[in-house]
Design a protein around this motif. Structure first.
Motif, PDB file in Angstrom:
ATOM      1  N   CYS A  99       1.098   9.752  -3.346  1.00 17.05           N
ATOM      2  CA  CYS A  99      -0.124   9.340  -2.654  1.00 17.05           C
ATOM      3  C   CYS A  99      -0.168   9.894  -1.233  1.00 17.05           C
ATOM      4  CB  CYS A  99      -0.227   7.813  -2.626  1.00 17.05           C
ATOM      5  SG  CYS A  99      -0.425   7.046  -4.249  1.00 17.05           S
ATOM      6  N   SER A 103      -3.261  11.828   0.912  1.00 15.38           N
ATOM      7  CA  SER A 103      -3.929  10.848   1.763  1.00 15.38           C
ATOM      8  C   SER A 103      -4.812  11.498   2.820  1.00 15.38           C
ATOM      9  CB  SER A 103      -2.887   9.955   2.444  1.00 15.38           C
ATOM     10  OG  SER A 103      -2.054  10.745   3.277  1.00 15.38           O
ATOM     11  N   MET A 223      -6.551   6.557   1.572  1.00 12.07           N
ATOM     12  CA  MET A 223      -6.798   7.645   0.642  1.00 12.07           C
ATOM     13  C   MET A 223      -8.208   8.217   0.869  1.00 12.07           C
ATOM     14  SD  MET A 223      -3.884   7.651  -0.676  1.00 12.07           S
ATOM     15  CE  MET A 223      -4.103   8.919  -1.945  1.00 12.07           C
TER      16      MET A 223
END
Length: 279
Positions: A99, A103, A223
């Motif tokens: 992630c 991001s 995100m």
């Protein structure tokens, strides 16, 4: 074959990787030199990976898949590389790093050591070698840690990089790691990092005392779709949280920490003073 070393794939995950590389290479009738030419590596490098003397990297794994026709298959070397890497990480860390690489914003607070995203290779290696001396990790795991940090940093060098907000507890700057030259280079790198257009670096001084909202390191991601998530580690496990009801209070506390911390200008001045050896 002269000087052919017998391999033991049971010895370690990297030994299994190397043994598999040899089996696939020889199955296609390729010499180490031929495979090296296809992959952009020397014959010696191929030999070192096959015998477990070198730790394979993500780039090496992808090049092997391309040259050997194993990309996007169950037998892909990249897949095996990721399984090896994730096997040495705390729970939640692999997902977090995936992630992190996508991001839009990264907020982090660290205590005691400079965080991985800002570490120089020499600083990272010194920390990893210290863990080996303590017996907490193996030399192979130390090499994995250093490579992992490099991969995380490379993943952020994309066309539209994320905003990176960093608050360092003063202990990160004052704890000596390695020889003075290593620490000075690390402090200089922090100053250069702060000068980038997409970064903010602040120091939380010791005199914050009880006003400091966090006792442990914390990472908060935003995100591209504005989803929030947080990641925190204890000594034995990591925890990734996607629940907004849990993450929003952490984000609020982080903003409070930024307001209490030194400004970026004052923080860079402190780093500069420490780099020059002045109190």
């Amino acid at each position: 074959m002269v000087n052919r070393k017998e391999l033991n794939p049971e010895a370690s995950p990297h030994a299994a990787f190397g043994a598999k590389l040899r089996v696939v290479r020889e199955g296609l009738g390729l010499t180490q030199d031929q495979l090296g030419n296809e992959m952009g590596y020397t014959c010696g490098h191929i030999s070192s990976v096959e015998t477990g003397r070198k730790v394979p990297t993500l780039r090496f794994s992808r090049q092997a898949d391309r040259a050997l026709g194993t990309a996007n298959t169950e037998d892909a070397f990249e897949r095996q590389w990721r399984e090896i890497r994730q096997g040495s990480l705390l729970e939640g860390a692999p997902e977090y790093m995936g992630c992190e690489a996508r991001s839009a914003e990264i907020r982090l607070y660290e205590v005691g050591v400079v965080p991985g995203l800002l570490q120089t290779p020499e600083y990272a290696l010194t920390l990893a070698e210290g863990a080996v001396l303590r017996g907490s990790i193996t030399e192979e795991q130390a090499a994995e840690r250093v490579q992992m940090i490099a991969d995380r940093q490379d993943a952020l060098k994309r066309r539209t990089p994320p905003m990176v907000f960093v608050v360092l507890d003063e202990s990160c700057l004052r704890r000596p790691v390695g020889e003075p030259a290593i620490m000075n280079a690390q402090l200089e790198h922090l100053m250069e990092f702060a000068d980038r257009p997409n970064t903010m670096v602040q120091v939380a001084p010791f005199d914050l005392g009880a006003r400091r909202p966090f006792d442990l390191p914390i990472y908060i991601l935003t995100m591209p779709d504005r989803q929030l998530m947080s990641y925190a580690e204890s000594a034995q496990r990591g925890h990734l949280d996607r629940e907004s009801t849990s993450v929003l209070p952490l984000l609020t506390a982080y903003h409070q920490l930024q307001a209490l911390a030194l400004s970026q200008a004052a923080s860079v001045a402190m780093i500069s003073q420490l780099r020059k050896g002045t109190p």
